[in-house]
Design an enzyme around this catalytic site. Sequence first.
Site, PDB file in Angstrom:
ATOM      1  N   GLN A  66       7.981  -9.030   7.805  1.00  0.00           N
ATOM      2  CA  GLN A  66       9.182  -8.580   7.094  1.00  0.00           C
ATOM      3  C   GLN A  66       9.784  -7.312   7.687  1.00  0.00           C
ATOM      4  OE1 GLN A  66       6.954  -8.098   3.275  1.00  0.00           O
ATOM      5  NE2 GLN A  66       8.294  -6.330   2.974  1.00  0.00           N
ATOM      6  N   GLN A  72      15.333  -8.469  -3.406  1.00  0.00           N
ATOM      7  CA  GLN A  72      14.040  -9.135  -3.185  1.00  0.00           C
ATOM      8  C   GLN A  72      13.651  -9.983  -4.405  1.00  0.00           C
ATOM      9  OE1 GLN A  72      10.568  -7.343  -1.047  1.00  0.00           O
ATOM     10  NE2 GLN A  72       9.885  -6.915  -3.121  1.00  0.00           N
ATOM     11  N   LEU A  86       0.430   3.642  -2.099  1.00  0.00           N
ATOM     12  CA  LEU A  86       0.819   3.459  -3.500  1.00  0.00           C
ATOM     13  C   LEU A  86       1.310   4.746  -4.155  1.00  0.00           C
ATOM     14  CD1 LEU A  86      -2.085   1.097  -4.644  1.00  0.00           C
ATOM     15  CD2 LEU A  86       0.156   0.483  -3.729  1.00  0.00           C
ATOM     16  N   ASP A 111      13.642  -3.121  -5.644  1.00  0.00           N
ATOM     17  CA  ASP A 111      14.022  -4.070  -4.590  1.00  0.00           C
ATOM     18  C   ASP A 111      14.757  -5.228  -5.247  1.00  0.00           C
ATOM     19  OD1 ASP A 111      12.456  -3.061  -2.038  1.00  0.00           O
ATOM     20  OD2 ASP A 111      11.172  -2.770  -3.772  1.00  0.00           O
ATOM     21  N   HIS A 164       4.445   1.665  -7.990  1.00  0.00           N
ATOM     22  CA  HIS A 164       3.492   0.556  -7.915  1.00  0.00           C
ATOM     23  C   HIS A 164       2.595   0.540  -9.158  1.00  0.00           C
ATOM     24  CE1 HIS A 164       4.027   1.425  -3.443  1.00  0.00           C
ATOM     25  NE2 HIS A 164       4.339   0.145  -3.506  1.00  0.00           N
ATOM     26  N   SER A 209       9.259   5.620  -3.320  1.00  0.00           N
ATOM     27  CA  SER A 209       9.116   4.641  -2.241  1.00  0.00           C
ATOM     28  C   SER A 209       8.025   5.137  -1.311  1.00  0.00           C
ATOM     29  CB  SER A 209      10.440   4.539  -1.474  1.00  0.00           C
ATOM     30  OG  SER A 209      10.228   3.907  -0.230  1.00  0.00           O
ATOM     31  N   GLY A 241       0.810  -1.222   0.000  1.00  0.00           N
ATOM     32  CA  GLY A 241       0.000   0.000   0.000  1.00  0.00           C
ATOM     33  C   GLY A 241       0.835   1.259   0.000  1.00  0.00           C
ATOM     34  N   GLY A 262       9.308  -4.979  -8.707  1.00  0.00           N
ATOM     35  CA  GLY A 262      10.092  -3.801  -9.087  1.00  0.00           C
ATOM     36  C   GLY A 262      11.584  -4.063  -8.943  1.00  0.00           C
TER      37      GLY A 262
HETATM   38  P1  AMP Z   1       6.113  -2.390  -1.600  1.00  0.00           P
HETATM   39  O1  AMP Z   1       4.722  -1.844  -1.484  1.00  0.00           O
HETATM   40  O2  AMP Z   1       7.173  -1.439  -1.162  1.00  0.00           O
HETATM   41  O3  AMP Z   1       6.239  -3.763  -0.991  1.00  0.00           O
HETATM   42  O4  AMP Z   1       6.381  -2.585  -3.166  1.00  0.00           O
HETATM   43  C1  AMP Z   1       5.548  -3.379  -3.956  1.00  0.00           C
HETATM   44  C2  AMP Z   1       6.211  -3.590  -5.288  1.00  0.00           C
HETATM   45  O5  AMP Z   1       6.406  -2.330  -5.936  1.00  0.00           O
HETATM   46  C3  AMP Z   1       7.601  -4.243  -5.175  1.00  0.00           C
HETATM   47  O6  AMP Z   1       7.754  -5.203  -6.199  1.00  0.00           O
HETATM   48  C4  AMP Z   1       8.528  -3.070  -5.371  1.00  0.00           C
HETATM   49  O7  AMP Z   1       9.794  -3.424  -5.892  1.00  0.00           O
HETATM   50  C5  AMP Z   1       7.742  -2.232  -6.367  1.00  0.00           C
HETATM   51  N1  AMP Z   1       8.206  -0.842  -6.329  1.00  0.00           N
HETATM   52  C6  AMP Z   1       8.345  -0.068  -5.223  1.00  0.00           C
HETATM   53  N2  AMP Z   1       8.859   1.136  -5.556  1.00  0.00           N
HETATM   54  C7  AMP Z   1       9.070   1.119  -6.890  1.00  0.00           C
HETATM   55  C8  AMP Z   1       9.584   2.066  -7.831  1.00  0.00           C
HETATM   56  N3  AMP Z   1      10.014   3.267  -7.461  1.00  0.00           N
HETATM   57  N4  AMP Z   1       9.649   1.692  -9.135  1.00  0.00           N
HETATM   58  C9  AMP Z   1       9.221   0.454  -9.527  1.00  0.00           C
HETATM   59  N5  AMP Z   1       8.718  -0.466  -8.684  1.00  0.00           N
HETATM   60  C10 AMP Z   1       8.645  -0.147  -7.386  1.00  0.00           C
END
Ligand code: AMP
Length: 282
Positions: free
Chosen positions: A61, A156, A33, A153, A37, A188, A31, A150
């Site tokens: 995590q 990850q 977002l 990460d 995302h 982020s 979330g 993404g």
């Molecule tokens: P999170 O909500 O931080 O767990 O991220 C969910 C997904 O979004 C993960 O696969 C992240 O790598 C991806 N993501 C987060 N920030 C970015 C970004 N700036 N560009 C591309 N993907 C992202």
Amino acid sequence: MRIIKHPASLKSILDKKCLKGSTVGFVPTMGALHEGHLSLVRASLNANHLTVVSIFVNPLQFNDATDLEKYPVTIEKDILLLSEAGTDILFLPGYSDVYPEENPVARAHYDLGSLESVFEGKYRPGHFQGVCAVVDRLLSIVAPTDLYLGQKDFQQVAVLRKMIQLKNHNTKIVVCPIVREQNGLAMSSRNARLSPAGKEKAGEIYQCLKIIKEKATQEPFETLKALVIHRLSENDIKTEYLALADTLTLEEVHSFDTNRHLIILIAAIIESVRLIDNMPLQ
Ligand code: AMP
């Protein structure tokens, strides 16, 4: 957009669709977002009959309780953004939907080898076991054709590739490029905790990655590393790690090597917010 909270309801909808030959793209998120995302959601929408996005802030995590406490929650806005983007299904499970077993000891342990002891794994003990636990469970509920992750990460992605192999999930990983703010700061959810000045300064992280990449043929890595750490500290950014690694194995290397695919990885702290970023050298 349908909002579904219970795994059984989601499974029954998806089973019916899959029987008719629909492909399912899945975007797991926590979330708060942003465009990063949404770029994953759009990539999935373009390539699949059905796109499922999940929002679940996964306590397992977070190795730092304060980080979990301060993790931004913007669910109303998230629902609007996902609906506007054309998402088919938003999955909003509760804790017991994701972790139905009462005894945490009964939870699987994932043999991630050295992947979980380096970089993020070293600084965030237990983090990748938590990531594997949540994505493993979500994959068994959604059973997507494609899983959208993404590049932001980077480690990850490597860890989840390994988990998918270990658990024999029948899903393909699609990695999407990093979406950045105008000053280069990788988007982020944690950026929301930065002051406007902090956000501006944090753009230095990207500038520093670019400097290393541009000067890779002229200066040794260790020289550039020292220079960049100094430049970041002048901007009130504390470097936790800055390293060069093999893109496939994540083995750390200490000098540039044009015969290998290498990536620069960084974790840095500004205004008590921990940020990560990366840049492949090729
Ligand atoms: P999170 O909500 O931080 O767990 O991220 C969910 C997904 O979004 C993960 O696969 C992240 O790598 C991806 N993501 C987060 N920030 C970015 C970004 N700036 N560009 C591309 N993907 C992202």
